[in-house]
Write a protein that holds these residues in place. Structure first.
Motif, short mmCIF file in Angstrom:
data_model
loop_
_atom_site.label_atom_id
_atom_site.label_comp_id
_atom_site.label_asym_id
_atom_site.label_seq_id
_atom_site.Cartn_x
_atom_site.Cartn_y
_atom_site.Cartn_z
N ARG A 125 0.83 -1.21 0.00
CA ARG A 125 0.00 0.00 0.00
C ARG A 125 0.86 1.26 0.00
O ARG A 125 1.94 1.27 0.59
CB ARG A 125 -0.95 0.02 1.21
N TRP A 161 0.91 5.17 1.13
CA TRP A 161 0.28 5.99 2.16
C TRP A 161 0.79 7.43 2.10
O TRP A 161 1.92 7.68 1.70
CB TRP A 161 0.60 5.44 3.56
N CYS A 174 -4.62 5.98 2.80
CA CYS A 174 -4.25 5.02 1.77
C CYS A 174 -4.52 5.62 0.38
O CYS A 174 -5.67 5.91 0.04
CB CYS A 174 -5.04 3.72 1.95
N ARG A 200 -3.34 0.70 -3.53
CA ARG A 200 -3.31 -0.65 -2.96
C ARG A 200 -3.00 -1.64 -4.08
O ARG A 200 -3.78 -1.81 -5.01
CB ARG A 200 -4.65 -0.98 -2.32
N VAL A 204 -8.83 -2.11 4.62
CA VAL A 204 -8.25 -0.81 4.28
C VAL A 204 -8.34 -0.64 2.78
O VAL A 204 -7.68 -1.37 2.02
CB VAL A 204 -6.78 -0.69 4.73
N ILE A 231 -8.62 2.17 -0.70
CA ILE A 231 -8.10 3.44 -1.16
C ILE A 231 -8.98 4.56 -0.60
O ILE A 231 -10.19 4.52 -0.69
CB ILE A 231 -8.07 3.49 -2.69
#
Length: 263
Positions: free
Chosen positions: A111, A113, A122, A125, A136, A138
């Motif tokens: 990912r 960040w 985020c 991904r 989690v 985007i």
């Protein structure tokens, strides 16, 4: 981030209705609840309820808000707009291309960040085969203090800046392993600075290990960013760290400077 309010001065040359519409979206994004009543939104932005109703109706018509049982929530159109923005972002495109080109990460879950206050956001991904499925997506946010990516981004700041950032707050705890004090967080940041990477074990999600490195900055105006890879605790061993961190550094170097090669 606190919501913009109708009490604040409208910037010269801007449309008050647009400024208030942005304040509505900010208020809903900042609130812990999934939805807010019209009265709550009006109080949050400091605008009369009748005016707030007109703004919310316009946002609802555009798909930026949805209404359910008399309350408003952020609409799917925001995700579409955010996705369109990210698809045009050079950094995000480079992230996916670099993950595909990195043999050690092709089968991993990686990912991208960015740091937003005390949260990691985020931006991208990449799901390898098989991916480590986390909740989690985007655009989602996680407390920076519970993730390796968040902590390696915080490590770019001085200790006093980090303490100021968390002054008067309590560290959020998502699992029993989440850090519980600012002193513990600062100690982790010292380790991250010394090692050049950060690792978190079940601090954000049970049974998940994350390793992360910071993305070199392209200038003072660029966001603080990091790349993290996640693995299951049942398959991860400390011997995995060195090769994975080296792979992350190569991807981070490509994002920080496409002409740079990291080892």
């Amino acid at each position: 981030m606190p919501a913009r309010t109708g009490r604040e001065a409208t910037p010269p040359g801007s449309a008050p209705a647009v400024v208030r519409a942005i304040a509505v979206l900010d208020a809903l994004a900042a609130d812990d609840a999934a939805s807010m009543s019209l009265s709550d939104i009006a109080r949050a932005i400091g605008v009369p309820k009748s005016s707030t109703a007109s703004i919310c109706a316009a946002l609802e018509l555009g798909g930026l808000l949805v209404r359910d049982n008399g309350e408003f929530a952020l609409g799917r159109r925001l995700v579409e707009l955010g996705g369109a923005y990210l698809s045009r972002s050079d950094r995000v495109r480079e992230f996916y291309a670099a993950c595909v080109a990195e043999p050690l990460l092709v089968g991993e879950t990686v990912r991208l960040w960015a740091l937003g206050g005390r949260d990691g956001i985020c931006l991208g991904r990449y799901d390898g085969h098989p991916p480590v499925r986390l909740t989690v997506n985007i655009g989602d946010r996680l407390p920076a203090s519970v993730t390796a990516a968040g902590k390696v981004m915080l490590a770019q700041f001085d200790d006093h800046e980090v303490r100021d950032l968390y002054a008067g707050t309590t560290l959020p705890r998502l699992t029993a392993a989440s850090l519980s004090s600012i002193d513990a967080l600062v100690a982790d940041l010292h380790t991250a600075r010394e090692d050049g990477y950060c690792v978190s074990v079940e601090e954000a999600f049970e049974s998940v290990v994350e390793l992360a490195v910071v993305v070199p900055s392209r200038g003072t105006r660029t966001a603080t960013m990091a790349i993290g890879v996640t693995q299951h605790t049942v398959t991860y061993t400390p011997e995995h760290a060195a090769p994975l961190v080296s792979a992350l550094r190569r991807v981070a170097a490509a994002l920080g400077n496409p002409m740079q090669v990291a080892t």
